[in-house]
Scaffold this motif. Structure first.
Motif, PDB file in Angstrom:
ATOM      1  N   SER A 271     -97.169  46.403 -41.684  1.00  0.00           N
ATOM      2  CA  SER A 271     -96.821  46.815 -40.327  1.00  0.00           C
ATOM      3  C   SER A 271     -97.295  48.235 -40.048  1.00  0.00           C
ATOM      4  N   LEU A 272     -97.177  49.128 -41.051  1.00  0.00           N
ATOM      5  CA  LEU A 272     -97.595  50.511 -40.861  1.00  0.00           C
ATOM      6  C   LEU A 272     -99.091  50.611 -40.593  1.00  0.00           C
ATOM      7  N   VAL A 273     -99.885  49.802 -41.278  1.00  0.00           N
ATOM      8  CA  VAL A 273    -101.337  49.824 -41.056  1.00  0.00           C
ATOM      9  C   VAL A 273    -101.656  49.498 -39.603  1.00  0.00           C
ATOM     10  N   VAL A 274    -101.015  48.436 -39.092  1.00  0.00           N
ATOM     11  CA  VAL A 274    -101.283  48.011 -37.715  1.00  0.00           C
ATOM     12  C   VAL A 274    -100.748  49.036 -36.723  1.00  0.00           C
ATOM     13  N   LEU A 275     -99.548  49.558 -36.980  1.00  0.00           N
ATOM     14  CA  LEU A 275     -98.952  50.535 -36.059  1.00  0.00           C
ATOM     15  C   LEU A 275     -99.728  51.853 -36.051  1.00  0.00           C
ATOM     16  N   ASN A 276    -100.199  52.283 -37.200  1.00  0.00           N
ATOM     17  CA  ASN A 276    -101.010  53.503 -37.235  1.00  0.00           C
ATOM     18  C   ASN A 276    -102.331  53.308 -36.494  1.00  0.00           C
ATOM     19  N   ASP A 277    -102.916  52.121 -36.645  1.00  0.00           N
ATOM     20  CA  ASP A 277    -104.123  51.819 -35.868  1.00  0.00           C
ATOM     21  C   ASP A 277    -103.827  51.863 -34.376  1.00  0.00           C
ATOM     22  N   ALA A 278    -102.656  51.328 -34.000  1.00  0.00           N
ATOM     23  CA  ALA A 278    -102.270  51.345 -32.586  1.00  0.00           C
ATOM     24  C   ALA A 278    -102.121  52.778 -32.087  1.00  0.00           C
ATOM     25  N   THR A 317    -107.931  50.634 -25.170  1.00  0.00           N
ATOM     26  CA  THR A 317    -106.669  50.001 -24.759  1.00  0.00           C
ATOM     27  C   THR A 317    -106.651  48.519 -25.120  1.00  0.00           C
ATOM     28  N   ALA A 318    -107.830  47.878 -25.130  1.00  0.00           N
ATOM     29  CA  ALA A 318    -107.883  46.475 -25.568  1.00  0.00           C
ATOM     30  C   ALA A 318    -107.522  46.373 -27.051  1.00  0.00           C
ATOM     31  N   LYS A 319    -108.052  47.303 -27.868  1.00  0.00           N
ATOM     32  CA  LYS A 319    -107.693  47.328 -29.292  1.00  0.00           C
ATOM     33  C   LYS A 319    -106.210  47.652 -29.471  1.00  0.00           C
ATOM     34  N   LEU A 320    -105.721  48.577 -28.660  1.00  0.00           N
ATOM     35  CA  LEU A 320    -104.303  48.943 -28.718  1.00  0.00           C
ATOM     36  C   LEU A 320    -103.425  47.736 -28.453  1.00  0.00           C
ATOM     37  N   ALA A 322    -104.190  44.566 -28.843  1.00  0.00           N
ATOM     38  CA  ALA A 322    -104.290  43.634 -29.976  1.00  0.00           C
ATOM     39  C   ALA A 322    -103.467  44.127 -31.166  1.00  0.00           C
ATOM     40  N   ASP A 323    -103.496  45.433 -31.418  1.00  0.00           N
ATOM     41  CA  ASP A 323    -102.703  45.996 -32.516  1.00  0.00           C
ATOM     42  C   ASP A 323    -101.210  45.773 -32.287  1.00  0.00           C
ATOM     43  N   LEU A 324    -100.772  45.974 -31.079  1.00  0.00           N
ATOM     44  CA  LEU A 324     -99.346  45.813 -30.780  1.00  0.00           C
ATOM     45  C   LEU A 324     -98.916  44.352 -30.901  1.00  0.00           C
ATOM     46  N   GLU A 325     -99.772  43.439 -30.498  1.00  0.00           N
ATOM     47  CA  GLU A 325     -99.457  42.018 -30.672  1.00  0.00           C
ATOM     48  C   GLU A 325     -99.343  41.684 -32.158  1.00  0.00           C
ATOM     49  N   GLY A 326    -100.246  42.266 -32.957  1.00  0.00           N
ATOM     50  CA  GLY A 326    -100.163  42.053 -34.402  1.00  0.00           C
ATOM     51  C   GLY A 326     -98.891  42.645 -34.984  1.00  0.00           C
ATOM     52  N   ALA A 327     -98.516  43.839 -34.517  1.00  0.00           N
ATOM     53  CA  ALA A 327     -97.288  44.486 -35.009  1.00  0.00           C
ATOM     54  C   ALA A 327     -96.056  43.680 -34.631  1.00  0.00           C
ATOM     55  N   ARG A 328     -96.081  43.075 -33.443  1.00  0.00           N
ATOM     56  CA  ARG A 328     -94.937  42.246 -33.035  1.00  0.00           C
ATOM     57  C   ARG A 328     -94.784  41.054 -33.976  1.00  0.00           C
ATOM     58  N   GLY A 329     -95.904  40.470 -34.401  1.00  0.00           N
ATOM     59  CA  GLY A 329     -95.837  39.348 -35.322  1.00  0.00           C
ATOM     60  C   GLY A 329     -95.374  39.749 -36.715  1.00  0.00           C
ATOM     61  N   VAL A 387     -95.566  54.961 -24.533  1.00  0.00           N
ATOM     62  CA  VAL A 387     -96.251  54.265 -25.631  1.00  0.00           C
ATOM     63  C   VAL A 387     -96.125  55.071 -26.921  1.00  0.00           C
ATOM     64  N   ASN A 388     -96.379  56.352 -26.821  1.00  0.00           N
ATOM     65  CA  ASN A 388     -96.353  57.226 -27.997  1.00  0.00           C
ATOM     66  C   ASN A 388     -94.965  57.284 -28.627  1.00  0.00           C
ATOM     67  N   THR A 389     -93.944  57.388 -27.782  1.00  0.00           N
ATOM     68  CA  THR A 389     -92.565  57.451 -28.282  1.00  0.00           C
ATOM     69  C   THR A 389     -92.165  56.149 -28.963  1.00  0.00           C
ATOM     70  N   ALA A 390     -92.515  55.025 -28.339  1.00  0.00           N
ATOM     71  CA  ALA A 390     -92.174  53.723 -28.914  1.00  0.00           C
ATOM     72  C   ALA A 390     -92.877  53.517 -30.253  1.00  0.00           C
ATOM     73  N   LEU A 391     -94.143  53.922 -30.328  1.00  0.00           N
ATOM     74  CA  LEU A 391     -94.877  53.783 -31.587  1.00  0.00           C
ATOM     75  C   LEU A 391     -94.274  54.671 -32.676  1.00  0.00           C
ATOM     76  N   ALA A 392     -93.872  55.883 -32.323  1.00  0.00           N
ATOM     77  CA  ALA A 392     -93.250  56.779 -33.301  1.00  0.00           C
ATOM     78  C   ALA A 392     -91.969  56.166 -33.853  1.00  0.00           C
ATOM     79  N   THR A 393     -91.180  55.529 -32.977  1.00  0.00           N
ATOM     80  CA  THR A 393     -89.937  54.881 -33.421  1.00  0.00           C
ATOM     81  C   THR A 393     -90.228  53.725 -34.359  1.00  0.00           C
ATOM     82  N   ALA A 394     -91.203  52.893 -33.996  1.00  0.00           N
ATOM     83  CA  ALA A 394     -91.554  51.738 -34.825  1.00  0.00           C
ATOM     84  C   ALA A 394     -92.101  52.183 -36.180  1.00  0.00           C
ATOM     85  N   ILE A 395     -92.956  53.204 -36.184  1.00  0.00           N
ATOM     86  CA  ILE A 395     -93.539  53.689 -37.433  1.00  0.00           C
ATOM     87  C   ILE A 395     -92.461  54.267 -38.350  1.00  0.00           C
ATOM     88  N   ALA A 396     -91.525  55.025 -37.785  1.00  0.00           N
ATOM     89  CA  ALA A 396     -90.443  55.602 -38.594  1.00  0.00           C
ATOM     90  C   ALA A 396     -89.601  54.503 -39.240  1.00  0.00           C
TER      91      ALA A 396
END
Length: 443
Positions: A271-278, A317-320, A322-329, A387-396
């Motif tokens: 999950s961290l790999v995908v979230l960091n990519d996002a 943003t298209a890659k972003l 896709a990354d978020l969809e992967g992180a959700r899974g 987006v940035n805040t949500a990603l920081a929460t998920a990564i933590a």
């Protein structure tokens, strides 16, 4: 005087002859059995201690490397955010907002601190050390260009935009700072995966030797039973119990360690790999969005007509997304899934607001376009911040899961090497004492 080779050959022959003579008597056979049992048990214990220590060291490296990987991801984030804040401040005009300037300086300071810490944790002369040196050498050049861009912007000179674009090229270009930081992150992630694989490799040699030692002990006790009609020999039985304990401890510890490290990888690292990519793609897209307004179409894509930064924003943003969809899974619980869903919703809003700004820019209404992107209220900047805040929460959250699981895996392997060594010595002594009890009957 015999030749050295002849002397060694004679010694071997004499030794073999003594063994043959010993094997013709029951006391001699018992001594050979005792020696074989002690040797088998000691070798089993030594190999188990060695492989257990090696697996623990690898698991300990996984815990430490996880922090290093986090630091490299944070380094990339700090550098990319500094580039974004520099562009945001430039767009604000001659008077840069104090909070934007403070954020930029904080990012640069944090990047410098992270670089210092990473330099202490990588091997001197390694490729990672070379990457850190490259970033260290180029960061002052980048900050100098940013200061030139600010100075020109305060004087309302068009040259400021050129300096800013040049600084962005030094930061994000093919041979720039961010690609070096990304290579550093990739290299440390690969080392983390390798160390995790090493810690999870089953100690087949130790298991095989443990089974062999138990078979030899069982055969010796069966022979003792047939020779004496005594069901148990206390010494050999104690040795069997000790060897069984070592083997069971080995299997249980390796299984528990494997489960913990597997969870660290599955529930955390993937999950961290995908979230960091996002996060990387979000920061790149935000920088491209600002540069679209700064360049005002002066930098075109390969087709010679489309704004290069606009094209890059759409791709990032298209890659972003896709990354978020992967992180959700990959999210395995609500605490990890909720911020990812919030980020997906914020990206959709960001795209809508960016499109509004692009339409205003295309119509020649630059002031309105800038308000849509970086103004007050419902703007692209506000959506990006979500987006940035949500990603920081998920990564933590995922980082905490990774660290907890990795520590559990390491803990399972902690005392195996010592326990194996102690129990193997006790087993060898018990086997010798058991055989010695039989020998005493011949005196």
């Amino acid at each position: 005087m015999p030749a050295p080779d002849e002397g060694r050959g004679k010694a071997w022959r004499e030794g073999a002859e003594r063994l043959r003579r010993a094997a013709r008597t029951e006391p001699g056979r018992l001594r050979l059995i005792g020696a074989a049992l002690a040797l088998a048990v000691v070798v089993f214990g030594a190999v188990t201690a060695w492989q257990g220590s090696d697996r623990y060291a690898s698991a300990d490296d996984v815990v430490g490397r996880g922090q290093t990987v986090k630091d490299t991801a944070d380094l990339y984030g700090a550098l990319a955010d500094a580039d974004t804040q520099a562009a945001t401040g430039f767009l604000a005009g001659p008077t840069e907002p104090s909070d934007v300037q403070s954020a930029y300086r904080g990012d640069i300071a944090r990047a410098a601190t992270l670089l210092s810490g990473l330099a202490e944790n990588v091997a001197p002369g390694s490729h990672s050390a070379a990457l850190i040196a490259r970033i260290n050498g180029r960061l002052p050049v980048y900050t100098g260009l940013i200061e030139r861009a600010r100075a020109a912007n305060r004087r309302d000179l068009p040259l400021g935009g050129a300096y800013l674009r040049y600084a962005n090229e030094r930061m994000a270009g093919t041979d720039g700072i961010l690609p070096a930081a990304e290579d550093l992150y990739t290299e440390q992630s690969a080392r983390l995966n390798a160390e995790s694989g090493s810690a999870r490799t089953w100690p087949r040699a130790a298991v095989a030797l443990g089974i062999l030692a138990l078979l030899l002990l069982a055969a010796a006790q069966y022979r003792n039973y047939r020779m004496t009609n005594r069901v148990f020999n206390r010494g050999m039985l104690s040795a069997t119990v000790a060897c069984t304990a070592v083997l069971l401890w080995l299997v249980a510890a390796q299984t528990a360690g494997d489960i913990g490290l597997h969870r660290a990888d599955r529930d955390g690292q993937q999950s961290l790999v995908v979230l960091n990519d996002a996060r990387v793609n979000a920061l790149k897209a935000r920088a491209d969005e600002n540069l679209t307004l700064i360049s005002r179409g002066s930098v075109v894509a390969a087709d010679g007509r489309t704004d290069l930064y606009e094209v890059d924003f759409g791709a990032k943003t298209a890659k972003l997304w896709a990354d978020l969809e992967g992180a959700r899974g990959l999210a395995d619980d609500a605490a990890g899934r909720t911020p990812v869903l919030a980020a997906i919703d914020a990206v959709a809003t960001w795209r809508e607001r960016h499109a509004a700004g692009s339409r205003a820019s295309a119509a020649g209404e630059f002031a309105r376009a800038r308000e849509e992107v970086n103004g007050r209220g419902q703007t692209s900047e506000q959506a990006f911040a979500r987006v940035n805040t949500a990603l920081a929460t998920a990564i933590a959250h995922e980082q905490d899961e990774f660290t907890a699981s990795a520590k559990n895996g390491r803990g399972a392997l902690a005392w195996l090497w010592l326990g194996a060594a102690v129990l193997a010595v006790l087993a060898a002594v018990s086997a010798i004492l058991g055989v010695g009890r039989r020998l005493s009957e011949y005196r």
